[in-house]
Design a protein around this motif. Structure first.
Motif, PDB file in Angstrom:
ATOM      1  N   SER A  46       0.881  -1.140   0.103  1.00 39.78           N
ATOM      2  CA  SER A  46       0.032  -0.119  -0.142  1.00 39.78           C
ATOM      3  C   SER A  46       0.979   1.297  -0.106  1.00 39.78           C
ATOM      4  O   SER A  46       2.239   1.040   0.045  1.00 39.78           O
ATOM      5  N   PHE A  47       0.360   2.411  -0.012  1.00 37.46           N
ATOM      6  CA  PHE A  47       1.158   3.505   0.038  1.00 37.46           C
ATOM      7  C   PHE A  47       0.422   4.645   0.824  1.00 37.46           C
ATOM      8  O   PHE A  47      -0.724   4.627   1.199  1.00 37.46           O
ATOM      9  N   HIS A  67       4.163   1.031   1.548  1.00 38.63           N
ATOM     10  CA  HIS A  67       4.734   0.231   2.549  1.00 38.63           C
ATOM     11  C   HIS A  67       4.061  -1.224   2.503  1.00 38.63           C
ATOM     12  O   HIS A  67       3.007  -1.108   1.986  1.00 38.63           O
ATOM     13  N   ARG A  68       4.575  -1.936   3.338  1.00 38.97           N
ATOM     14  CA  ARG A  68       4.150  -3.533   3.450  1.00 38.97           C
ATOM     15  C   ARG A  68       4.231  -4.044   5.092  1.00 38.97           C
ATOM     16  O   ARG A  68       5.315  -3.671   5.477  1.00 38.97           O
ATOM     17  N   ASP A  69       3.191  -4.584   5.404  1.00 35.73           N
ATOM     18  CA  ASP A  69       3.160  -5.169   6.881  1.00 35.73           C
ATOM     19  C   ASP A  69       3.641  -4.101   7.832  1.00 35.73           C
ATOM     20  O   ASP A  69       4.621  -4.493   8.922  1.00 35.73           O
ATOM     21  N   GLY A  70       3.058  -3.017   7.777  1.00 31.84           N
ATOM     22  CA  GLY A  70       3.079  -1.986   8.997  1.00 31.84           C
ATOM     23  C   GLY A  70       4.588  -1.322   8.705  1.00 31.84           C
ATOM     24  O   GLY A  70       4.931  -0.762   9.686  1.00 31.84           O
ATOM     25  N   ALA A  71       5.433  -1.427   7.723  1.00 31.57           N
ATOM     26  CA  ALA A  71       6.733  -0.708   7.605  1.00 31.57           C
ATOM     27  C   ALA A  71       6.937  -0.355   6.190  1.00 31.57           C
ATOM     28  O   ALA A  71       6.522  -0.828   5.184  1.00 31.57           O
ATOM     29  N   PHE A  72       7.614   0.858   6.184  1.00 31.07           N
ATOM     30  CA  PHE A  72       7.961   1.226   4.708  1.00 31.07           C
ATOM     31  C   PHE A  72       9.040   0.569   4.105  1.00 31.07           C
ATOM     32  O   PHE A  72       9.994   0.135   4.823  1.00 31.07           O
ATOM     33  N   LEU A  73       8.906   0.482   2.736  1.00 33.90           N
ATOM     34  CA  LEU A  73       9.832  -0.343   2.027  1.00 33.90           C
ATOM     35  C   LEU A  73      11.146   0.518   1.539  1.00 33.90           C
ATOM     36  O   LEU A  73      10.876   1.801   1.643  1.00 33.90           O
ATOM     37  N   SER A  74      12.084  -0.045   1.406  1.00 35.25           N
ATOM     38  CA  SER A  74      13.492   0.889   0.924  1.00 35.25           C
ATOM     39  C   SER A  74      13.147   1.064  -0.387  1.00 35.25           C
ATOM     40  O   SER A  74      13.153   0.361  -1.180  1.00 35.25           O
ATOM     41  N   GLN A  75      13.323   2.603  -0.716  1.00 37.16           N
ATOM     42  CA  GLN A  75      13.102   3.019  -2.072  1.00 37.16           C
ATOM     43  C   GLN A  75      13.576   4.074  -2.301  1.00 37.16           C
ATOM     44  O   GLN A  75      13.839   4.979  -1.547  1.00 37.16           O
ATOM     45  N   ASN A  76      13.880   4.350  -3.554  1.00 35.97           N
ATOM     46  CA  ASN A  76      14.532   5.565  -4.113  1.00 35.97           C
ATOM     47  C   ASN A  76      13.883   5.918  -5.209  1.00 35.97           C
ATOM     48  O   ASN A  76      14.309   5.921  -6.331  1.00 35.97           O
ATOM     49  N   ARG A 110       9.370  18.508   9.172  1.00 34.14           N
ATOM     50  CA  ARG A 110       9.371  17.748   8.171  1.00 34.14           C
ATOM     51  C   ARG A 110       9.950  16.280   8.558  1.00 34.14           C
ATOM     52  O   ARG A 110      11.094  16.429   8.947  1.00 34.14           O
ATOM     53  N   ILE A 111       9.498  15.289   8.250  1.00 28.02           N
ATOM     54  CA  ILE A 111      10.207  13.878   8.610  1.00 28.02           C
ATOM     55  C   ILE A 111      10.396  13.168   7.345  1.00 28.02           C
ATOM     56  O   ILE A 111       9.642  12.862   6.507  1.00 28.02           O
ATOM     57  N   PRO A 112      11.897  12.809   7.043  1.00 28.22           N
ATOM     58  CA  PRO A 112      12.121  12.271   5.674  1.00 28.22           C
ATOM     59  C   PRO A 112      11.778  10.913   5.655  1.00 28.22           C
ATOM     60  O   PRO A 112      11.423  10.176   6.978  1.00 28.22           O
ATOM     61  N   GLY A 113      11.377  10.298   4.478  1.00 28.04           N
ATOM     62  CA  GLY A 113      10.911   9.083   4.019  1.00 28.04           C
ATOM     63  C   GLY A 113      12.054   7.970   4.274  1.00 28.04           C
ATOM     64  O   GLY A 113      12.970   8.082   3.896  1.00 28.04           O
ATOM     65  N   ARG A 114      11.718   7.253   5.287  1.00 23.73           N
ATOM     66  CA  ARG A 114      12.700   5.944   5.915  1.00 23.73           C
ATOM     67  C   ARG A 114      12.185   4.637   5.671  1.00 23.73           C
ATOM     68  O   ARG A 114      10.959   4.496   5.898  1.00 23.73           O
ATOM     69  N   ALA A 115      12.922   3.747   5.544  1.00 24.83           N
ATOM     70  CA  ALA A 115      12.438   2.304   5.796  1.00 24.83           C
ATOM     71  C   ALA A 115      12.149   2.053   7.371  1.00 24.83           C
ATOM     72  O   ALA A 115      13.077   1.095   7.715  1.00 24.83           O
ATOM     73  N   ILE A 116      11.234   2.436   7.937  1.00 25.29           N
ATOM     74  CA  ILE A 116      10.891   2.383   9.318  1.00 25.29           C
ATOM     75  C   ILE A 116       9.433   2.167   9.421  1.00 25.29           C
ATOM     76  O   ILE A 116       8.510   2.254   8.448  1.00 25.29           O
TER      77      ILE A 116
END
Length: 305
Positions: A46-47, A67-76, A110-116
């Motif tokens: 999802s997004f 994101h998937r399973d409650g966490a954001f994916l690593s993406q550039n 502003r919170i940067p997008g991270r794989a968290i």
């Protein structure tokens, strides 16, 4: 139980034996191996909506962060800016709000997008203009409307809350926990104004109404003019006014069209139904009977013939 040989030799070179229990009427169970690719297909990502600033035109644009399973994916992500039509690699960020414990004012960060995980976006270390620096609770500032008393109060909600999302919060006016609705913060006059309207099926008057009031009464309304009670079809504000203007434009257009047909029928170019007459062109070409014919030259007479 039945003893049978298994495939392949054992550790000591002798054939392995495996005890297998079979019962009459029972089917053998088969285990299915689920691969990681199958799991990803069953659980598509999802997004959430983030933002980015284009390095070329410096415009702020929305972007999907998956994101998937409650966490954001690593993406550039690489995007094509909708303002300058340039393909660039961007750094998404999420704009959040917080209440500064020092100056007691609402500020933005502003919170940067991270794989968290997604729930880690509810806390952040911020720096306020008043000099405060520390970890605070962040979120989205929303106007909460109680579904019972329709009172509004501003509250810091979850970061991922959406417009018109239902939530159960404490209402100070009702002195109890009530079902409420989250709305984007607006001015005081805009908050007091209703967002829907309906048309009475008896007196055909248009009345404004709040969405929360409709939910509270399960769609039942009572007309303030004729006391009609029923279940109308609510519309957005201004819908019936647009319908009325379109109806008047159609009436004025049909009136102009009928007036043009009458004028043409008087001139003989069309019949009363609006169709062009076949003899109209012939009448236009033929000279009028009242018009005098030009005199013809007399025939000369030669004597002696």
């Amino acid at each position: 139980s039945i003893e049978r040989l298994a495939h392949g030799p054992g550790a000591n070179g002798r054939p392995r034996r495996q005890l297998c229990c079979r019962y009459m009427g029972h089917r053998q169970s088969r285990t299915t191996r689920v691969t990681s690719s199958d799991a990803r297909k069953r659980n598509p990502p999802s997004f959430k909506l983030f933002e980015y600033v284009c390095p070329q035109c410096r415009s702020k644009r929305p972007i999907q962060y998956f994101h998937r399973d409650g966490a954001f994916l690593s993406q550039n992500p690489r995007v094509v800016c909708g303002e300058c039509n340039t393909s660039v690699i961007v750094e998404p960020f999420k704009t959040v709000e917080y209440g500064c414990p020092s100056c007691k004012k609402w500020q933005k960060a502003r919170i940067p997008g991270r794989a968290i995980p997604l729930n880690m976006y509810n806390m952040s270390v911020v720096s306020c203009n008043c000099g405060f620096k520390g970890q605070v609770t962040v979120g989205k500032l929303m106007d909460i409307m109680c579904s019972q008393c329709l009172q509004l109060h501003r509250e810091l909600c979850d970061v991922w809350i959406e417009e018109s999302e239902e939530m159960r919060t404490y209402c100070g006016h009702c002195q109890d926990y009530q079902l409420s609705f989250a709305r984007d913060p607006k001015s005081k006059n805009a908050c007091e104004a209703s967002d829907l309207e309906y048309e009475c099926e008896h007196c055909f008057r248009v009345w404004p109404i709040h969405a929360a009031e409709l939910v509270r009464n399960e769609g039942l309304v009572c007309c303030s003019e004729c006391k009609w009670v029923g279940y109308p079809e609510p519309r957005a504000r201004g819908h019936f006014e647009k319908v009325r203007q379109q109806r008047e434009e159609r009436r004025s257009g049909s009136a102009r069209g009928s007036r043009t047909v009458r004028d043409r029928s008087k001139n003989g170019m069309q019949d009363p139904t609006g169709r062009p007459r076949r003899d109209a062109g012939e009448k236009a070409k033929r000279p009028s009977d009242r018009q005098a014919q030009p005199p013809s030259d007399p025939m000369p007479i030669v004597p002696g013939t």
